[in-house]
Design an enzyme around this catalytic site. Structure first.
Site, mmCIF file in Angstrom:
data_model
loop_
_atom_site.group_PDB
_atom_site.id
_atom_site.type_symbol
_atom_site.label_atom_id
_atom_site.label_comp_id
_atom_site.label_asym_id
_atom_site.label_seq_id
_atom_site.Cartn_x
_atom_site.Cartn_y
_atom_site.Cartn_z
ATOM 1 N N THR A 143 -2.821 -0.700 -25.988
ATOM 2 C CA THR A 143 -3.086 -1.306 -24.679
ATOM 3 C C THR A 143 -3.122 -2.834 -24.766
ATOM 4 O OG1 THR A 143 -4.286 0.674 -23.989
ATOM 5 C CG2 THR A 143 -4.663 -1.326 -22.710
ATOM 6 N N GLU A 154 1.653 -9.900 -19.614
ATOM 7 C CA GLU A 154 1.344 -11.289 -19.269
ATOM 8 C C GLU A 154 2.539 -12.199 -19.548
ATOM 9 O OE1 GLU A 154 -3.069 -12.553 -19.115
ATOM 10 O OE2 GLU A 154 -2.651 -11.909 -21.183
ATOM 11 N N HIS A 170 -3.546 2.237 -18.315
ATOM 12 C CA HIS A 170 -2.561 2.642 -19.318
ATOM 13 C C HIS A 170 -2.467 4.156 -19.198
ATOM 14 C CE1 HIS A 170 -0.972 1.902 -23.675
ATOM 15 N NE2 HIS A 170 -0.179 2.695 -22.966
#
Length: 127
Positions: free
Chosen positions: A34, A42, A68
């Site tokens: 994750t 990002e 996730h």
């Protein structure tokens, strides 16, 4: 500068051993971690707006809400897509998804970033 909703970017990744939960220290299974997926996400948000920033500007992450949803093993291909959905002054909001080659939704996120002057931002950092 033309930061407006609708700016987009995508990136296709292949999960490597260095991307796993084991390597990231976030778990003990050899699947896409994750934290690593968030880092990829990002990165895609920054690509989506890079051409619209003025010289000396950058963005910094300020808030993330993510889910996730599915595991991706080593060798899996995952496409990460980010879209700028909201601009409120210096605050930028992105919708991010990741989908594997089978069409499985792997990840969804809302990522907020703040537009900053790079030099002023770095000048305020204390060691």
């Amino acid at each position: 500068m033309t930061l407006a909703p609708g700016l987009r970017a995508t990136r296709l990744i292949m999960v490597e051993r260095d991307d796993t939960a084991i390597a990231a220290g976030s778990g003990d299974v050899p699947v896409l971690a994750t934290p690593r997926l968030l880092a990829f996400a990002e990165g895609v948000t920054t690509v989506a707006i890079a051409k619209e920033l003025e010289p000396g500007q950058t963005t910094v992450g300020t808030r993330v809400e993510l889910s996730h949803l599915a595991a991706s093993g080593v060798g899996a291909h995952v496409e990460i897509a980010a879209e700028l959905t909201e601009v409120e002054g210096r605050r930028l909001v992105f919708s991010v998804t990741a989908v594997d080659r089978h069409g499985t939704l792997v990840f969804t996120a809302t990522i907020e970033r703040m537009l900053v002057d790079r030099a002023r931002f770095l000048a305020r950092i204390t060691q």
